[in-house]
Design a protein around this motif. Structure first.
Motif, PDB file in Angstrom:
ATOM      1  N   ALA A  27       0.740  -1.144  -0.135  1.00  0.00           N
ATOM      2  CA  ALA A  27      -0.130   0.091   0.014  1.00  0.00           C
ATOM      3  C   ALA A  27       0.991   1.193  -0.006  1.00  0.00           C
ATOM      4  CB  ALA A  27      -1.030  -0.038   1.109  1.00  0.00           C
ATOM      5  N   LEU A  28       0.293   2.209  -0.804  1.00  0.00           N
ATOM      6  CA  LEU A  28       1.054   3.633  -0.906  1.00  0.00           C
ATOM      7  C   LEU A  28       0.990   4.390   0.428  1.00  0.00           C
ATOM      8  CD1 LEU A  28       2.326   5.485  -2.558  1.00  0.00           C
ATOM      9  CD2 LEU A  28       0.212   6.190  -3.393  1.00  0.00           C
ATOM     10  N   ALA A  29       2.197   4.767   0.756  1.00  0.00           N
ATOM     11  CA  ALA A  29       2.227   5.557   1.996  1.00  0.00           C
ATOM     12  C   ALA A  29       3.068   6.764   1.734  1.00  0.00           C
ATOM     13  CB  ALA A  29       2.820   4.819   3.302  1.00  0.00           C
ATOM     14  N   VAL A  30       2.548   8.079   2.385  1.00  0.00           N
ATOM     15  CA  VAL A  30       3.192   9.446   1.913  1.00  0.00           C
ATOM     16  C   VAL A  30       3.790   9.879   2.968  1.00  0.00           C
ATOM     17  CG1 VAL A  30       2.927  11.381   0.730  1.00  0.00           C
ATOM     18  CG2 VAL A  30       2.349   9.565  -0.619  1.00  0.00           C
ATOM     19  N   PHE A 206      -4.143   4.054   1.761  1.00  0.00           N
ATOM     20  CA  PHE A 206      -3.251   5.177   1.822  1.00  0.00           C
ATOM     21  C   PHE A 206      -2.941   5.454   3.074  1.00  0.00           C
ATOM     22  CE2 PHE A 206      -2.682   9.813   2.054  1.00  0.00           C
ATOM     23  CZ  PHE A 206      -1.553   9.923   1.296  1.00  0.00           C
ATOM     24  N   ILE A 207      -1.673   5.799   3.546  1.00  0.00           N
ATOM     25  CA  ILE A 207      -1.286   6.252   4.977  1.00  0.00           C
ATOM     26  C   ILE A 207      -0.708   7.810   4.846  1.00  0.00           C
ATOM     27  CG2 ILE A 207      -0.206   5.602   6.992  1.00  0.00           C
ATOM     28  CD1 ILE A 207      -0.005   2.670   6.252  1.00  0.00           C
ATOM     29  N   TRP A 208      -1.622   8.573   5.384  1.00  0.00           N
ATOM     30  CA  TRP A 208      -1.184   9.802   5.459  1.00  0.00           C
ATOM     31  C   TRP A 208      -0.229  10.033   6.780  1.00  0.00           C
ATOM     32  CZ3 TRP A 208      -1.646  13.953   8.949  1.00  0.00           C
ATOM     33  CH2 TRP A 208      -1.116  15.369   8.414  1.00  0.00           C
ATOM     34  N   LYS A 210       2.670  12.636   8.687  1.00  0.00           N
ATOM     35  CA  LYS A 210       3.203  14.212   9.212  1.00  0.00           C
ATOM     36  C   LYS A 210       3.517  13.964  10.709  1.00  0.00           C
ATOM     37  CE  LYS A 210       3.097  18.977   7.982  1.00  0.00           C
ATOM     38  NZ  LYS A 210       2.382  20.000   7.334  1.00  0.00           N
ATOM     39  N   ASP A 211       4.906  14.591  11.018  1.00  0.00           N
ATOM     40  CA  ASP A 211       5.059  14.713  12.485  1.00  0.00           C
ATOM     41  C   ASP A 211       4.513  13.621  13.320  1.00  0.00           C
ATOM     42  OD1 ASP A 211       6.289  17.102  11.620  1.00  0.00           O
ATOM     43  OD2 ASP A 211       4.573  18.423  12.328  1.00  0.00           O
ATOM     44  N   GLY A 212       4.746  12.560  12.925  1.00  0.00           N
ATOM     45  CA  GLY A 212       4.390  11.351  13.842  1.00  0.00           C
ATOM     46  C   GLY A 212       2.864  10.841  13.835  1.00  0.00           C
ATOM     47  N   ILE A 213       2.388  11.781  13.187  1.00  0.00           N
ATOM     48  CA  ILE A 213       0.729  11.643  12.763  1.00  0.00           C
ATOM     49  C   ILE A 213       0.437  10.490  11.845  1.00  0.00           C
ATOM     50  CG2 ILE A 213      -1.733  12.540  12.404  1.00  0.00           C
ATOM     51  CD1 ILE A 213      -0.353  15.215  13.528  1.00  0.00           C
ATOM     52  N   LYS A 214      -0.399   9.638  12.041  1.00  0.00           N
ATOM     53  CA  LYS A 214      -0.638   8.538  10.970  1.00  0.00           C
ATOM     54  C   LYS A 214      -2.314   8.442  10.816  1.00  0.00           C
ATOM     55  CE  LYS A 214       1.940   5.243  12.696  1.00  0.00           C
ATOM     56  NZ  LYS A 214       2.667   3.940  12.518  1.00  0.00           N
ATOM     57  N   ILE A 215      -2.852   8.592   9.695  1.00  0.00           N
ATOM     58  CA  ILE A 215      -4.199   8.522   9.452  1.00  0.00           C
ATOM     59  C   ILE A 215      -4.271   7.675   8.045  1.00  0.00           C
ATOM     60  CG2 ILE A 215      -6.544   9.480   8.944  1.00  0.00           C
ATOM     61  CD1 ILE A 215      -5.570  12.035  10.592  1.00  0.00           C
ATOM     62  N   GLY A 216      -4.852   6.607   8.139  1.00  0.00           N
ATOM     63  CA  GLY A 216      -5.401   5.634   7.128  1.00  0.00           C
ATOM     64  C   GLY A 216      -6.604   6.232   6.374  1.00  0.00           C
ATOM     65  N   PHE A 217      -6.469   6.068   4.884  1.00  0.00           N
ATOM     66  CA  PHE A 217      -7.558   5.933   4.064  1.00  0.00           C
ATOM     67  C   PHE A 217      -7.946   4.735   3.315  1.00  0.00           C
ATOM     68  CE2 PHE A 217      -6.320  10.130   4.870  1.00  0.00           C
ATOM     69  CZ  PHE A 217      -7.311  10.918   5.200  1.00  0.00           C
ATOM     70  N   ILE A 218      -9.154   4.116   3.367  1.00  0.00           N
ATOM     71  CA  ILE A 218      -9.657   2.852   2.636  1.00  0.00           C
ATOM     72  C   ILE A 218     -10.450   3.589   1.573  1.00  0.00           C
ATOM     73  CG2 ILE A 218     -10.627   0.715   2.572  1.00  0.00           C
ATOM     74  CD1 ILE A 218      -9.720   0.675   5.655  1.00  0.00           C
ATOM     75  N   GLY A 219     -10.434   3.051   0.470  1.00  0.00           N
ATOM     76  CA  GLY A 219     -11.295   3.630  -0.672  1.00  0.00           C
ATOM     77  C   GLY A 219     -12.433   2.313  -1.286  1.00  0.00           C
ATOM     78  N   VAL A 220     -13.331   2.632  -1.354  1.00  0.00           N
ATOM     79  CA  VAL A 220     -14.213   1.602  -2.023  1.00  0.00           C
ATOM     80  C   VAL A 220     -15.193   2.378  -2.678  1.00  0.00           C
ATOM     81  CG1 VAL A 220     -13.970  -0.137  -0.148  1.00  0.00           C
ATOM     82  CG2 VAL A 220     -15.900   1.569  -0.273  1.00  0.00           C
ATOM     83  N   THR A 221     -15.661   1.703  -3.662  1.00  0.00           N
ATOM     84  CA  THR A 221     -16.951   2.145  -4.690  1.00  0.00           C
ATOM     85  C   THR A 221     -18.086   1.048  -4.283  1.00  0.00           C
ATOM     86  OG1 THR A 221     -17.722   2.496  -6.871  1.00  0.00           O
ATOM     87  CG2 THR A 221     -16.119   0.563  -6.753  1.00  0.00           C
ATOM     88  N   LEU A 222     -19.365   1.414  -4.706  1.00  0.00           N
ATOM     89  CA  LEU A 222     -20.206   0.598  -4.364  1.00  0.00           C
ATOM     90  C   LEU A 222     -20.481  -0.834  -5.186  1.00  0.00           C
ATOM     91  CD1 LEU A 222     -23.629   1.434  -6.390  1.00  0.00           C
ATOM     92  CD2 LEU A 222     -21.449   2.679  -6.881  1.00  0.00           C
ATOM     93  N   GLU A 223     -20.723  -1.725  -4.312  1.00  0.00           N
ATOM     94  CA  GLU A 223     -20.491  -3.226  -4.823  1.00  0.00           C
ATOM     95  C   GLU A 223     -21.570  -3.365  -5.950  1.00  0.00           C
ATOM     96  OE1 GLU A 223     -21.239  -7.794  -3.141  1.00  0.00           O
ATOM     97  OE2 GLU A 223     -22.287  -6.040  -2.131  1.00  0.00           O
ATOM     98  N   GLY A 224     -22.603  -2.552  -6.140  1.00  0.00           N
ATOM     99  CA  GLY A 224     -23.514  -2.766  -7.571  1.00  0.00           C
ATOM    100  C   GLY A 224     -22.977  -1.935  -8.838  1.00  0.00           C
TER     101      GLY A 224
END
Length: 602
Positions: A27-30, A206-208, A210-224
């Motif tokens: 996974a991409l982490a910046v 994706f993991i954002w 900065k300065d030791g802060i880490k917040i993950g983002f998970i992206g999905v589209t609708l199953e349909g």
């Protein structure tokens, strides 16, 4: 804070594979570079405080609307203190950029995320160039991450890969002297896998940092998604359950030491009011919103701290309890760049968690009373100049606004006009053609009487017609039995469309009654269905025109996919433009159809 804002506070990588299949990678982490501004979390004694506020700016369903949208697509409804509503002009990427940049001022920790459908079904200025202009604009907006939406798959996974990674269009080549560079932000699609390999086609998270802060983002589209995108666009792909997928990757992030998670979900809900500042937590948390997002929110892991949603083009900032009974923020910023959401995530440095009870969120109107962002003006001007030889050509004339996307009734005047145009085109191919059906989701805008440029009032330009029908679908002819036609009409309000009906737009001569006091298929009064005054005969065969999306059973219309004796005609936009040219002139413009073919009982 913008005066036109609503603030709510709760009570307590790159494309990794395309259809052919490419091996997935990590996974991409910046790591975001440090800002020059001071760290406001530093306490007076020089030590960092335990918590720090992280700004999350978000929007969704931009659909390539770089210029200010026109008609109802360019307005939002605002609830007033006295209970009335007024409309506010909104949108345009030149204004969106200014609002986002102003919102970031003074915020050391700021993330910008989106909930999908950044591209697809776009106006001519973007769609003519396969949405490269929109990707360039999103780069300039400093978008950090987005989920995919269903429209990201309009041209298939390979084209999505090109937009992510760069390169010239395989058929049309480069539009500029330099090669298209691609998106500088990652598209996420955790629940979209290659059918053959089972591997995700996009990075799932994706993991954002900065300065030791880490917040993950998970992206999905609708199953349909496969039900609302052409079969060719999702060929070789499999779409998985949103909740199961997000919960799976939440655990993956937790194992990586990421305890703060935001879900970017291209699926949404419907608030009880269309006003962007309606309190959808009245009388209780989440009581004023319904739709798929409610069940998703109630079942996602409590480790997920906030949901940025989309797809329904609605505006809401609500709290919906998670499985542990704790309120969790769920937001959506309407569509077309008319709103953006500003959410404050209070991050606990000691635990790595978001302090849920401190989360604060608001939707803000992208008003047009701020200075235009000059870099965006240059971008829009560049692509408008390239598109001008095509966009400005007059294709017809109208005497007044013809509502389509902005219609408030199941049958729209523009829907009638498009269906009539498709039937006329079908008759030119086969004089035996009987009727035409048009899916409502394929009508992306209104036709407005007021001039959008220098063409003059009442003139419909190619660019305006393109904005109405941007999908390049073909007009197909199929034989359907009367029984299949009746079933198709019933499928508008039953099966997958029971909760959110999709009312087909119908050509002149077809009439029936829709009784919304009943439920499911019974809403269609079968005995009322008439074609040119005669009752539909279940055993007879009818020649029916429709676009290739409907012919493939799209939008839950499986009965239409059973048609036989197919004949493929021209693309739907060409058919529409030909109809406008044949039936209007400056002296005799087309008047809005009455939209009286479907009798609705409420």
């Amino acid at each position: 804070m913008s005066p036109t804002s609503q603030r709510r506070k709760p009570a307590t990588s790159r494309v990794l594979a395309v259809a052919a299949g490419i091996a997935t990678v990590g996974a991409l982490a910046v790591a975001v570079p440090a800002s020059a501004s001071p760290d406001t979390s530093v306490a007076a004694h020089g030590k960092k405080s335990r918590t720090v506020d992280v700004q999350l700016l978000s929007f969704n369903d931009l659909h390539g609307n770089l210029e200010p949208p026109t008609g109802s697509s360019g307005r939002v409804s605002e609830l007033q203190a006295d209970g009335t509503t007024k409309t506010v002009d909104a949108g345009g990427v030149e204004y969106l950029a200014t609002h986002l940049r102003q919102a970031r001022e003074g915020n050391r920790y700021s993330i910008t995320a989106a909930g999908g459908d950044m591209i697809g079904a776009s106006p001519l200025i973007s769609g003519l160039f396969h949405d490269e202009p929109t990707i360039e604009a999103l780069n300039k907006l400093e978008l950090d991450v987005t989920s995919v939406g269903n429209h990201e798959f309009d041209e298939g996974a390979k084209e999505l890969a090109r937009l992510q990674n760069g390169g010239c269009h395989p058929a049309e080549g480069c539009y500029e002297d330099t090669e298209f560079k691609g998106a500088e932000f990652p598209y996420l699609a955790a629940n979209v896998t290659n059918e053959k390999t089972g591997r995700p086609i996009l990075d799932p998270y994706f993991i954002w940092k900065k300065d030791g802060i880490k917040i993950g983002f998970i992206g999905v589209t609708l199953e349909g998604t496969p039900n609302i995108v052409s079969a060719e666009g999702v060929k070789g792909l499999k779409f998985h359950d949103e909740v199961e997928t997000i919960n799976k990757y939440t655990k993956v992030l937790e194992r990586k030491g990421v305890k703060s998670v935001v879900a970017l979900i291209h699926e949404g809900g419907s608030p009880a009011s269309s006003a962007y500042n309606y309190d959808c937590d009245s009388p209780g948390a989440g009581d004023g919103i319904s739709g798929p997002v409610v069940d998703i929110a109630k079942n996602l892991s409590p480790q997920v701290d906030a949901l940025v949603t989309g797809h329904t083009h609605q505006a809401y900032v609500c709290t919906i309890d998670d499985p542990a009974g704790k309120p969790r923020m769920v937001t959506s910023a309407a569509s077309f760049g008319r709103l953006y959401t500003d959410t404050t995530l209070t991050y606990d440095r000691w635990t790595g968690n978001i302090v849920r009870t401190a989360v604060d969120s608001a939707n803000h109107v992208v008003t047009r009373d701020v200075p235009k962002a000059q870099d965006m003006t240059q971008l829009v001007t560049k692509w408008k100049t390239l598109a001008a030889p095509v966009a400005g050509k007059a294709v017809g004339h109208i005497s007044a606004d013809i509502p389509g996307r902005g219609a408030t009734t199941p049958e729209s005047p523009l829907g009638d006009l498009i269906a009539d145009a498709q039937l006329e085109h079908a008759k030119s191919l086969d004089p035996e053609a009987d009727l035409a059906l048009m899916n409502p989701g394929g009508i992306r805008s209104d036709l407005t009487y007021a001039a959008s440029g220098s063409e003059g009032d009442g003139v419909v330009t190619y660019g305006e017609a393109y904005t109405v029908q941007p999908f390049s679908n073909t007009v197909n002819l199929l034989d359907l039995t009367g029984a299949q036609l009746i079933t198709a009409l019933q499928q508008q309000v039953s099966g997958s469309n029971a909760a959110s009906p999709k009312i087909l737009q119908i050509s002149e001569g077809l009439t029936y009654t829709l009784d919304m006091t009943k439920s499911g298929a019974d809403r269609v009064v079968v005995d009322s269905i008439r074609l040119n005054g005669a009752a539909i005969d279940p055993a007879a065969t009818y020649r029916v025109a429709m676009n290739n999306f409907l012919a493939g059973g799209g939008d839950g219309f499986g009965a239409l996919a059973q048609g036989t004796n197919p004949l493929v005609g021209s693309d739907d936009l060409a058919a529409f433009n030909a109809y406008l040219a044949a039936h209007s002139s400056p002296a005799a413009p087309i008047a809005p159809p009455a939209a009286d073919r479907i009798t609705v009982i409420k």
